[in-house]
Design a protein around this motif. Structure first.
Motif, PDB file in Angstrom:
ATOM      1  N   GLN B 198      42.565  31.588  47.344  1.00 35.33           N
ATOM      2  CA  GLN B 198      43.044  31.725  45.964  1.00 35.33           C
ATOM      3  C   GLN B 198      42.077  32.555  45.127  1.00 35.33           C
ATOM      4  N   GLU B 200      39.856  34.567  46.337  1.00 40.14           N
ATOM      5  CA  GLU B 200      39.804  35.889  46.931  1.00 40.14           C
ATOM      6  C   GLU B 200      40.951  36.750  46.424  1.00 40.14           C
ATOM      7  N   ALA B 201      42.150  36.153  46.375  1.00 41.32           N
ATOM      8  CA  ALA B 201      43.306  36.905  45.898  1.00 41.32           C
ATOM      9  C   ALA B 201      43.105  37.296  44.439  1.00 41.32           C
ATOM     10  N   ALA B 202      42.579  36.353  43.635  1.00 41.92           N
ATOM     11  CA  ALA B 202      42.354  36.646  42.218  1.00 41.92           C
ATOM     12  C   ALA B 202      41.327  37.763  42.073  1.00 41.92           C
ATOM     13  N   ALA B 203      40.277  37.716  42.905  1.00 41.27           N
ATOM     14  CA  ALA B 203      39.245  38.754  42.849  1.00 41.27           C
ATOM     15  C   ALA B 203      39.813  40.097  43.283  1.00 41.27           C
ATOM     16  N   ALA B 204      40.652  40.078  44.334  1.00 39.80           N
ATOM     17  CA  ALA B 204      41.232  41.323  44.825  1.00 39.80           C
ATOM     18  C   ALA B 204      42.155  41.954  43.786  1.00 39.80           C
ATOM     19  N   LEU B 205      42.735  41.115  42.909  1.00 38.51           N
ATOM     20  CA  LEU B 205      43.624  41.633  41.871  1.00 38.51           C
ATOM     21  C   LEU B 205      42.854  42.067  40.628  1.00 38.51           C
ATOM     22  N   GLY B 206      41.531  41.871  40.648  1.00 35.92           N
ATOM     23  CA  GLY B 206      40.725  42.305  39.514  1.00 35.92           C
ATOM     24  C   GLY B 206      40.822  41.404  38.300  1.00 35.92           C
ATOM     25  N   ILE B 207      41.284  40.168  38.485  1.00 35.96           N
ATOM     26  CA  ILE B 207      41.395  39.242  37.356  1.00 35.96           C
ATOM     27  C   ILE B 207      39.987  38.833  36.912  1.00 35.96           C
ATOM     28  N   PRO B 208      39.692  38.889  35.604  1.00 31.44           N
ATOM     29  CA  PRO B 208      38.332  38.576  35.134  1.00 31.44           C
ATOM     30  C   PRO B 208      37.886  37.175  35.565  1.00 31.44           C
ATOM     31  N   ARG B 209      36.579  37.037  35.771  1.00 33.57           N
ATOM     32  CA  ARG B 209      35.995  35.838  36.363  1.00 33.57           C
ATOM     33  C   ARG B 209      36.400  34.535  35.657  1.00 33.57           C
ATOM     34  N   GLN B 212      39.907  33.717  36.261  1.00 34.07           N
ATOM     35  CA  GLN B 212      40.109  33.214  37.624  1.00 34.07           C
ATOM     36  C   GLN B 212      39.942  31.701  37.648  1.00 34.07           C
TER      37      GLN B 212
END
Lengths: 263, 300
Positions: B198, B200-209, B212
């Motif tokens: 989850q 990882e997917a958020a990070a891959a989409l560039g969602i701010p920390r 996330q």
């Protein structure tokens, strides 16, 4: 080590990978990878498990850091900023911004289970790119229609089949309008009869000229769609070239041995 | 299938499962469920015991239900219930706020932050609540005044400890610090229960920390945090009775004061019991609805 440059052929490379090494503890999973992917091309990476192909894919959007070498996407270094002879690691915020140009599709989909299909797709455009919600919803609906799931916007991921979930995941990656799409074994977690619908969506994207790197075990898909097939083993690229060469007339013994087992 | 090595017996002409009569109409066969006679014996025995207990509640004059009725909604008791609720509320809010900070410290990449958080949790889980409460109550003995300013340097504002940390705030402080240690582990457990893919997917989409955590991780972590957190809140609610050692007018203390005066111990303990049961029930009902909210998308 040189800065990202144009290919020797003169065509601009969308992805350039140079001398990339990566270890997990004492295990070296990438042992010097060099690879160029031109814009609009489909590159399929094949190889046995543990050959480093997934790790390579993950270094391209900096989900894994490299130990040595560099990667550039669309002329920009990934995860680092070069100043003189040093590569400075970027702050997380900057890495996150870079990732919005690189779509990633996971083997296990990794959809957000507590959000609806529509919310899954608009999350990144709204949160990462600051797009107005209304625009994001409109383009999410177009993308859902494109992957054949226009009627599933309000469903939760667990209400969908594996193939449908992976198509949503592809729509979610496309919502950022990335320059490059990375697929990490997109059909490996699917029941055999659901593989086709996902591969069809990826083929459509390929025909539309999307630059893609696909790690897969689907040899038939590679033969049909790939511009370049890359065969990896033990952290190295063993052989690469057009599918007709690599799949039908492999030069390397290792490639031949692998293909004889999977074909 | 036979487990022995006997020679196979020739099957009878008519299959014996169905019997001869019904061989023509399988749907007409009646299904007879197995009987459970001992279950009925257990039910009868339990019912008798329960009836005896209820009968005792009504007929035993020792319960003094008239005294219970007289006191259960008096102003003194209602005010004490209010104090108990305040202690629970401030203890929970402060405790979980600090607990979330401690949980993320324990999950951080910095060994120093991890160690500090671990030491805090170790210490506050080791010290009995009552000992800790008495410590805070006697804080003024250790530090006569509290100062805000540059660490180790000059101070700007100072407060008399005695005035600042009154009995009530000492109690809230004690409850909250104790609660934080448990809350930290509950929150950490919830975050760990969220699939790594989850983030990882958020990070891959560039969602701010921060987003996330707030939008992707915490709502999913809430599913496993909630049952444990509800346990903790209910246990804190009842745990406020320990605060009676600091002479704060919460429910249990007030009840003690009243029966100290009139000697009606049992009915007044029942007054406290009734309020604790009632409010715990309300909390359990709330828990049900909050859990339902966070169960979105969890079922097909």
């Amino acid at each position: 080590m040189s800065a990202p440059t144009e290919e020797a052929t003169g065509a601009p490379a969308m992805v350039e990978i140079r001398s990339v090494h990566k270890s997990f503890g004492s295990v070296e999973v990438l042992r010097g990878i060099d690879l160029s992917v031109r814009a609009g091309e489909v590159t399929v990476v094949l190889g046995p498990s543990g050959s480093g192909k997934s790790t390579l894919l993950r270094t391209i959007n900096h989900l894994e850091k490299v130990d040595q070498g560099w990667i550039s996407v669309d002329g920009t270094l990934v995860g680092y900023r070069r100043s003189g002879n040093k590569l400075y690691e970027l702050r997380e915020r900057e890495v996150l911004r870079q990732r919005t140009r690189i779509g990633f599709v996971f083997q296990n989909f990794n959809l957000f289970p507590h959000l609806t299909v529509l919310e899954n797709i608009i999350e990144a455009p709204v949160a990462a790119l600051g797009r107005p919600r209304k625009d994001a919803v409109a383009s999410a609906e177009r993308l859902l229609a494109r992957v054949g799931l226009a009627d599933k916007a309000g469903s939760y991921p667990k209400q969908l089949s594996g193939g449908q979930q992976q198509r949503v995941a592809i729509a979610r990656a496309l919502a950022l309008e990335p320059k490059l799409l990375l697929f990490d074994e997109p059909t490996s977690a699917l029941d055999p009869e659901l593989v086709g619908e996902v591969l069809d969506v990826i083929k459509d994207l390929a025909h539309a000229g999307t630059t893609m790197i696909v790690v897969t075990h689907e040899i038939g898909f590679a033969r049909e769609v790939a511009d370049t097939v890359v065969f990896m083993d033990e952290g190295r690229i063993v052989e690469q070239g057009p599918p007709a060469d690599v799949l039908d007339r492999p030069v390397q013994e290792r490639t031949r041995a692998f293909l004889s087992k999977v074909l | 299938m036979s487990l022995t090595s006997d020679p196979p017996v020739r099957p009878p002409a008519v299959p014996d499962i169905a019997g001869r009569h019904a061989a023509d109409d399988h749907a007409a066969l009646e299904v007879v469920p197995v009987r459970h006679p001992w279950r009925w014996v257990a039910v009868a025995a339990t019912a008798v015991l329960l009836a005896q207990f209820l009968n005792g509640l009504i007929t035993n004059p020792g319960w003094e239900w008239d005294v219970f009725a007289r006191f259960v909604t008096t102003e003194t008791i209602l005010h004490a219930v209010w104090v108990t609720l305040q202690l629970t509320f401030y203890g929970t809010v402060t405790g979980f706020a600090l607990g979330i900070v401690l949980a993320f410290m324990r999950l951080s990449d910095s060994p120093f932050l991890r160690a500090v958080s671990y030491a805090y949790i170790w210490a506050f889980r080791s010290i009995p609540l009552i000992v800790q409460l008495l410590f805070w109550f006697n804080l003024a003995y250790l530090y006569k005044e509290l100062q805000f300013g540059i660490p180790f340097g000059p101070g700007f504002v100072s407060f008399d400890t005695m005035n600042l940390v009154g009995a009530m705030s000492a109690a809230v402080l004690g409850l909250a610090l104790h609660q934080a240690a448990y809350a930290a582990e509950i929150v950490r457990g919830g975050v760990l229960a969220v699939d790594g893919g989850q983030l990882e997917a958020a990070a891959a989409l560039g969602i701010p920390r921060l987003r996330q955590l707030r939008r992707i991780v915490l709502p999913q972590a809430m599913r496993s945090i909630l049952p444990n957190a509800a346990n903790e809140i209910i246990s804190l609610f009842k745990g406020t009775s320990i605060v009676s050692v600091m002479a704060i007018g919460e429910l249990f203390y007030q009840v003690q004061v009243v029966y100290g005066r009139n000697g009606r111990v049992v009915p007044l303990l029942m007054v406290a019991t009734a309020w604790y049961i009632l409010l715990t029930t309300v909390l359990s009902v709330l828990q049900h609805y909050v859990e339902r909210h966070y169960a979105k998308g969890a079922v097909r």
